[in-house]
Design a protein around this motif. Structure first.
Motif, PDB file in Angstrom:
ATOM      1  N   ALA A   1       0.863  -1.183   0.000  1.00 12.30           N
ATOM      2  CA  ALA A   1       0.000   0.000   0.000  1.00 12.30           C
ATOM      3  C   ALA A   1       0.896   1.229   0.000  1.00 12.30           C
ATOM      4  O   ALA A   1       1.629   1.472   0.963  1.00 12.30           O
ATOM      5  N   VAL A   2       0.857   2.005  -1.077  1.00  8.43           N
ATOM      6  CA  VAL A   2       1.762   3.135  -1.250  1.00  8.43           C
ATOM      7  C   VAL A   2       0.984   4.410  -1.547  1.00  8.43           C
ATOM      8  O   VAL A   2       0.020   4.397  -2.326  1.00  8.43           O
ATOM      9  N   VAL A   3       1.404   5.486  -0.921  1.00 10.39           N
ATOM     10  CA  VAL A   3       0.823   6.802  -1.178  1.00 10.39           C
ATOM     11  C   VAL A   3       1.949   7.716  -1.645  1.00 10.39           C
ATOM     12  O   VAL A   3       2.975   7.836  -0.987  1.00 10.39           O
ATOM     13  N   ARG A   4       1.745   8.340  -2.796  1.00 13.85           N
ATOM     14  CA  ARG A   4       2.717   9.320  -3.275  1.00 13.85           C
ATOM     15  C   ARG A   4       2.212  10.711  -2.938  1.00 13.85           C
ATOM     16  O   ARG A   4       1.066  11.056  -3.255  1.00 13.85           O
TER      17      ARG A   4
ATOM     18  N   SER B   1      -2.053   4.177  -4.348  1.00 14.13           N
ATOM     19  CA  SER B   1      -2.039   2.907  -5.076  1.00 14.13           C
ATOM     20  C   SER B   1      -3.337   2.169  -4.756  1.00 14.13           C
ATOM     21  O   SER B   1      -3.986   2.440  -3.733  1.00 14.13           O
ATOM     22  N   PRO B   2      -3.751   1.218  -5.602  1.00 10.49           N
ATOM     23  CA  PRO B   2      -5.011   0.493  -5.355  1.00 10.49           C
ATOM     24  C   PRO B   2      -5.013  -0.283  -4.045  1.00 10.49           C
ATOM     25  O   PRO B   2      -6.088  -0.606  -3.524  1.00 10.49           O
ATOM     26  N   GLU B   3      -3.834  -0.577  -3.520  1.00 13.38           N
ATOM     27  CA  GLU B   3      -3.753  -1.394  -2.293  1.00 13.38           C
ATOM     28  C   GLU B   3      -4.103  -0.610  -1.036  1.00 13.38           C
ATOM     29  O   GLU B   3      -4.281  -1.206   0.036  1.00 13.38           O
ATOM     30  N   VAL B   4      -4.203   0.703  -1.108  1.00  9.46           N
ATOM     31  CA  VAL B   4      -4.506   1.512   0.074  1.00  9.46           C
ATOM     32  C   VAL B   4      -6.006   1.434   0.366  1.00  9.46           C
ATOM     33  O   VAL B   4      -6.840   1.702  -0.510  1.00  9.46           O
ATOM     34  N   THR B   5      -6.349   1.058   1.582  1.00 10.57           N
ATOM     35  CA  THR B   5      -7.762   0.930   1.956  1.00 10.57           C
ATOM     36  C   THR B   5      -8.407   2.298   2.125  1.00 10.57           C
ATOM     37  O   THR B   5      -7.718   3.311   2.288  1.00 10.57           O
ATOM     38  N   ASP B   6      -9.727   2.318   2.126  1.00  6.89           N
ATOM     39  CA  ASP B   6     -10.456   3.574   2.327  1.00  6.89           C
ATOM     40  C   ASP B   6     -10.128   4.186   3.683  1.00  6.89           C
ATOM     41  O   ASP B   6      -9.986   5.407   3.808  1.00  6.89           O
ATOM     42  N   GLU B   7      -9.985   3.341   4.703  1.00  6.92           N
ATOM     43  CA  GLU B   7      -9.656   3.837   6.040  1.00  6.92           C
ATOM     44  C   GLU B   7      -8.281   4.497   6.046  1.00  6.92           C
ATOM     45  O   GLU B   7      -8.104   5.583   6.616  1.00  6.92           O
ATOM     46  N   ASP B   8      -7.320   3.849   5.398  1.00 10.27           N
ATOM     47  CA  ASP B   8      -5.978   4.419   5.361  1.00 10.27           C
ATOM     48  C   ASP B   8      -5.909   5.666   4.486  1.00 10.27           C
ATOM     49  O   ASP B   8      -5.123   6.577   4.758  1.00 10.27           O
ATOM     50  N   ARG B   9      -6.721   5.726   3.448  1.00  8.90           N
ATOM     51  CA  ARG B   9      -6.804   6.949   2.643  1.00  8.90           C
ATOM     52  C   ARG B   9      -7.232   8.112   3.528  1.00  8.90           C
ATOM     53  O   ARG B   9      -6.683   9.206   3.444  1.00  8.90           O
ATOM     54  N   GLN B  10      -8.231   7.859   4.363  1.00  9.09           N
ATOM     55  CA  GLN B  10      -8.724   8.917   5.240  1.00  9.09           C
ATOM     56  C   GLN B  10      -7.675   9.343   6.257  1.00  9.09           C
ATOM     57  O   GLN B  10      -7.537  10.537   6.550  1.00  9.09           O
ATOM     58  N   ILE B  11      -6.914   8.378   6.774  1.00  2.49           N
ATOM     59  CA  ILE B  11      -5.853   8.710   7.724  1.00  2.49           C
ATOM     60  C   ILE B  11      -4.803   9.595   7.056  1.00  2.49           C
ATOM     61  O   ILE B  11      -4.378  10.624   7.605  1.00  2.49           O
TER      62      ILE B  11
END
Length: 286
Positions: A125-128, A147-157
């Motif tokens: 799970a990667v965020v640029r 990246s597609p592997e990032v969950t909705d919860e982690d996107r919000q964090i």
């Protein structure tokens, strides 16, 4: 958020402890988004820098190999903030330590999600992201791609982390280099112009302090005018530019020096250099 309750109850490890890492950590702590004890920072070997960061922000620091490894394995978010030249080696080291629950967040110019995952050796799970140093005072501007592997919860964090230190813009990764040229490196362009304005004031007879104070307030006021009025910069410029007046005379000098095209060229060159750096990092991943 009320009282001293932190907004995020996650552990964050900064892999790299330079200016950008400090700007983000400072902003998060100042805005009470996360408590200092939840933040760990380390670098390659600069112990004095770690002592300074602990003294200033009361964050945890890791100096020896075992402490660094523990900080990485225990973190919920790992923020990649090392120098670009150290990224490939660092990511290859990080890959085997990662678990599926962890999110890797990059603030490194030019480093794509694909290259990060390749160097890690797995589809993590990667965020640029591309923040700027104004994050340290809560006025940053950050671009984000997931990246597609990032969950909705982690996107919000992740959104919460960067919203707490300024504004965020969610964009397609293909446009990241342009964003880097505008907001990532943009503060430096403004500072460069401010340097020139201060120097003009001094040459015109003002004290350095007077020229500095007048320049700072002018730039601050101009930015706030755009923000608060909602008017386009071009409209506000026209509103203060009387025909044949002193402002018009100044604008004509800037135009003769190809001011607009020079700024546009600078943004494009910054974006181009970011792409070049990305290609260099991609080569290192092969």
């Amino acid at each position: 958020m009320s009282g001293t309750q932190s907004l995020i109850n996650r552990k964050i490890t900064f892999f790299g402890a330079g200016a950008m890492a400090e700007a983000i950590a400072k902003g998060l702590i100042a805005r009470k988004v996360i408590s200092p004890e939840k933040i760990t920072m380390f670098n390659r070997s600069n112990q004095d820098r770690l002592v300074e960061l602990h003294r200033k922000y009361n964050v945890t620091t890791a100096a020896d190999a075992s402490s660094k490894e523990a900080a990485l394995t225990q973190a919920d978010l790992i923020i990649l903030s090392m120098k670009p030249k150290d990224a490939a080696e660092s990511l290859r080291y990080l890959g085997p330590l990662l678990s599926k629950r962890q999110v890797v967040v990059s603030v490194i110019a030019g480093l794509t999600i694909e290259t990060i995952q390749s160097l890690l050796g797995r589809p993590a799970a990667v965020v640029r992201t591309m923040p700027n140093t104004s994050s340290s005072i809560g006025l940053g501007a950050t671009g984000i791609a997931f990246s597609p592997e990032v969950t909705d919860e982690d996107r919000q964090i992740v959104n919460t982390v960067f919203e707490a230190i300024g504004t965020i813009t969610l964009i397609e990764e293909e446009h990241f280099e342009t964003l880097t040229g505008i907001s990532g490196s943009g503060p430096a362009y403004i500072y460069y112009m401010m340097e020139a304005m201060v120097e003009a004031g001094v040459r015109g007879g003002l004290t350095a302090e007077q020229a500095h104070d007048l320049t700072v307030q002018t730039v601050l006021g101009a930015a706030r005018m755009v923000q608060q009025t909602g008017e386009a910069p071009a409209t506000l410029r026209r509103n203060v530019t009387s025909p044949n007046g002193s402002t018009q005379a100044a604008i004509e000098v800037l135009a003769k020096g190809h001011f607009s095209e020079t700024v546009i060229a600078a943004v494009h060159r910054c974006a181009e250099r970011s792409r070049e750096m990305g290609e260099e990092l991609k080569e290192a991943a092969r």
